[in-house]
Structure formats: structure tokens, C-alpha cells
Design a protein around this motif. Structure first.
Motif, short mmCIF file in Angstrom:
data_model
loop_
_atom_site.label_atom_id
_atom_site.label_comp_id
_atom_site.label_asym_id
_atom_site.label_seq_id
_atom_site.Cartn_x
_atom_site.Cartn_y
_atom_site.Cartn_z
N HIS A 174 11.02 52.69 -22.72
CA HIS A 174 12.14 52.75 -23.02
C HIS A 174 12.34 53.88 -23.46
O HIS A 174 11.78 54.41 -22.84
N VAL A 175 14.04 54.39 -23.24
CA VAL A 175 14.19 55.51 -23.75
C VAL A 175 14.44 56.03 -24.96
O VAL A 175 15.41 55.56 -25.87
N SER A 176 14.05 57.10 -25.65
CA SER A 176 14.69 57.51 -27.08
C SER A 176 15.94 58.48 -26.88
O SER A 176 16.30 59.32 -26.09
N HIS A 177 16.65 58.34 -27.74
CA HIS A 177 18.41 59.00 -27.53
C HIS A 177 18.34 59.01 -29.25
O HIS A 177 18.03 59.20 -29.73
N ALA A 178 18.49 60.27 -28.91
CA ALA A 178 18.96 61.12 -30.45
C ALA A 178 19.90 60.86 -30.43
O ALA A 178 21.45 61.25 -29.66
N PHE A 179 20.94 59.87 -31.60
CA PHE A 179 22.24 59.54 -32.06
C PHE A 179 23.02 60.55 -32.49
O PHE A 179 22.69 61.28 -33.69
N PHE A 180 24.61 60.50 -32.25
CA PHE A 180 25.02 61.44 -32.55
C PHE A 180 26.50 61.26 -33.49
O PHE A 180 26.87 59.83 -31.89
N LYS A 181 27.57 61.01 -34.39
CA LYS A 181 28.13 60.27 -34.32
C LYS A 181 29.21 61.48 -35.01
O LYS A 181 28.74 61.50 -35.81
N ASP A 182 30.49 60.59 -34.99
CA ASP A 182 31.56 61.85 -35.45
C ASP A 182 31.62 61.27 -37.33
O ASP A 182 31.91 62.30 -37.78
N ILE A 183 32.05 59.81 -37.18
CA ILE A 183 31.93 59.92 -39.10
C ILE A 183 30.05 60.49 -39.13
O ILE A 183 29.94 59.76 -40.84
N ALA A 184 29.86 60.15 -38.91
CA ALA A 184 27.96 61.08 -38.95
C ALA A 184 27.77 61.95 -39.68
O ALA A 184 27.82 62.89 -39.75
#
Length: 308
Positions: A195-205
């Protein structure tokens, strides 16, 4: 100030939104996204109501025509820059194991204005890890939306408040606070599963890094969207490459690859560079040490925690 019937984590999130100049719409969007994440994100799965099939075309329409996406020339004065897409505002970046674990280990304050060449997204400029951030483990909303999900389901690591606290307070049955050691163990075990580790980003975060999710292509909504042309993931900034002298064509790496980026010719395995996202899962699976990652500037810049 304590407001009756409103939880403290909601107030904290609202205050952070105001501090970062987010609009009321952004706050409402972020609240709905976090408060009902198992409905919001789980619609990409194969369980739930019939109207979940409207999810993908709705996202596509929003991506192309949303009036809430400001044009780049309004924000920077440059009319030649394109309008931001869905992926500019909500996206994940695959991380090799070493960099993923560094994000968890980081024990010093980081508040860095990131230049475009490090994270080439208009809404993703800050990685903020204040000292010893709170770590909360969340049941994966994508896997929760599947009839037969991959297991285990506790694989989403939320990093730092106000998001960790918000999710802990609003989803007490789906979250628990964890130590850094447990977070590192989960990431290592998930990558060993392919499984792939993703660093997640979001404008509302608040425009920042807020989670490391460990994703599989069969359950992950972002990876499914990527297959259908919606750029919700970007490359790690690396490419896998094969040492043909060491490769024995056992096929383990191809079985593990979530992006179907590995093929075989008469001599050895080879990498389909247009598909490879540089996650590094294949390098961990190879018992012959025939695979490694190399920097690939044409794929974008990596997250290098030591340089932040």
C-alpha cells in the motif's frame, strides 16, 4: 469563549480558518468534510445508496466549472497561469517510506513557506508540524465505503491539531490517539502489504499537510479518481529503476505495484515511467535489491523533510 452546543474542536477550527483568511464557505466545506467524512469520502466505494454513482461526475463538474475556484490571475496578477483544478486544492503526494517516517518523527517546530518547486500547488504552501504534534489514527473512510475492504482499516494517521482533535472529538468510535512508534509501525506494515503512503493536503485544511494515509488502488477514492483523469495525486518526485543484472523476474514487484507501472521483457522487469508515482513500494518488495528510486525532476520535486 465557550458556546453552548458547539464543541471546542469546532471553535478551534473556526478560529484557525479566520486566522488563515479562509471564507465562511471554506469553513462549512471543511466542517462537512471532517464531520461526515465517512459519507463524504465513502461515496467513492461500492456500498451505500444508489446515488453514490453521481459522485464521480459531480466531482468532475466541480473540478472544471466551480465558481468557488478563484482564477490564478485574480490571485497573482498573472493571466497566463491556469485556473486551479481539484487536484490543486485537494491532493495527495506519494511518499517513500523514509520520508513518510520522517514526517512522523519530526520533533522540532516547522513553519516554512514552501516555494513552488518543492510542492507545485497553488493552495499547498505550508507544512506546519508544531513541536510534538498530536497523532490520531482514523478508520479509513475509503475502506469503510467498500463491501469487502482491504484490512486492516485503521490506516489513516492524522497529524496535528485542529484536525486531529476535531476528528477525535467528533468520531470517538472511529479514532484513537496513538504514539509515534505506533504510527511508524502502521506505515511500515502498510507499505510491506504493497500500500502507498500519501501525504495529504487540502485547501480547507488551512492549506497544509494534515494526514498520512496508506492507500490501495482498490479502495482509495483519490487513486480511483487518478485512473479516471482527475489529478488528485502527484508524483513523489522519484522514479523506480531496475538493475537488470540483479532482476530474476520473480514478479513480486509487479504484484505489489498499485499503479501497474512494472512490466517484463526478455531480460528483466522494466518501469513504465508514465505510470510510476515513485512510492517505493516495489523497492521494499524486491528480495534481490534489483530496484531503487532515483530523483526525477521531470516528475516534480519531492518532499524532503530534512530540508524544510
Amino acid at each position: 469563549m465557550k458556546i453552548p452546543f458547539i464543541r471546542q474542536s469546532t471553535i478551534d477550527y473556526w478560529n484557525e480558518c479566520r486566522t488563515h483568511g479562509l471564507s465562511l464557505f471554506d469553513f462549512i466545506h471543511g466542517y462537512v468534510y471532517s464531520r461526515w467524512c465517512f459519507h463524504y469520502i465513502g461515496l467513492a466505494g461500492d456500498r451505500g445508496p444508489w446515488w453514490r454513482w453521481l459522485w464521480a461526475p459531480l466531482v468532475f463538474i466541480i473540478d472544471k466549472h466551480s465558481p468557488f475556484h478563484p482564477t490564478e490571475d485574480n490571485r497573482t496578477g498573472d493571466p497566463n497561469q491556469k485556473k486551479p483544478t481539484w487536484g490543486d486544492q485537494y491532493h495527495g503526494k506519494p511518499l517513500p517510506l523514509e520520508e513518510a517516517t520522517k514526517l512522523i518523527r519530526l520533533d522540532r517546530p516547522v513553519n516554512t513557506e514552501l516555494p513552488e518547486q518543492v510542492l507545485p500547488y497553488t493552495r499547498c504552501r505550508d507544512i506546519v508540524l508544531n513541536g510534538n504534534p498530536r497523532l490520531v489514527l482514523l478508520d479509513c473512510p475509503c475502506r469503510a465505503g467498500m463491501k469487502n475492504p482491504c484490512t486492516p482499516t485503521e490506516v489513516c494517521v492524522l497529524v496535528g491539531d485542529p484536525f486531529a482533535g476535531f476528528m477525535l472529538e467528533h468520531h470517538p468510535d472511529k479514532t484513537r490517539e496513538i504514539t509515534r512508534e505506533e504510527a511508524l509501525r502502521i506505515i511500515r506494515q502498510e507499505q510491506a502489504r504493497g500500500h502507498v503512503s500519501h501525504a495529504f493536503f487540502k485547501d480547507i485544511a488551512l492549506g497544509r499537510f494534515y494526514a498520512i494515509c496508506n492507500c490501495c488502488s482498490c479502495c482509495c477514492g483519490a487513486m480511483k479518481a487518478q485512473r479516471h483523469g482527475m489529478n488528485m495525486l502527484c508524483s513523489s518526485g522519484y522514479l523506480a529503476e531496475v538493475d537488470p543484472d540483479k532482476c530474476v523476474k520473480c514478479g513480486t514487484c509487479a504484484e505489489k505495484c498499485q499503479f501497474k507501472a512494472i512490466g517484463f521483457n526478455k531480460e528483466s522487469a522494466f518501469i513504465r515511467e508514465d505510470r510510476c508515482m515513485g512510492c517505493g513500494v516495489c523497492t521494499l518488495s524486491c528480495s534481490k535489491d534489483a530496484l531503487r528510486l532515483r530523483l526525477a525532476p521531470e516528475k516534480g520535486a519531492p518532499i524532503l523533510v530534512d530540508e524544510l
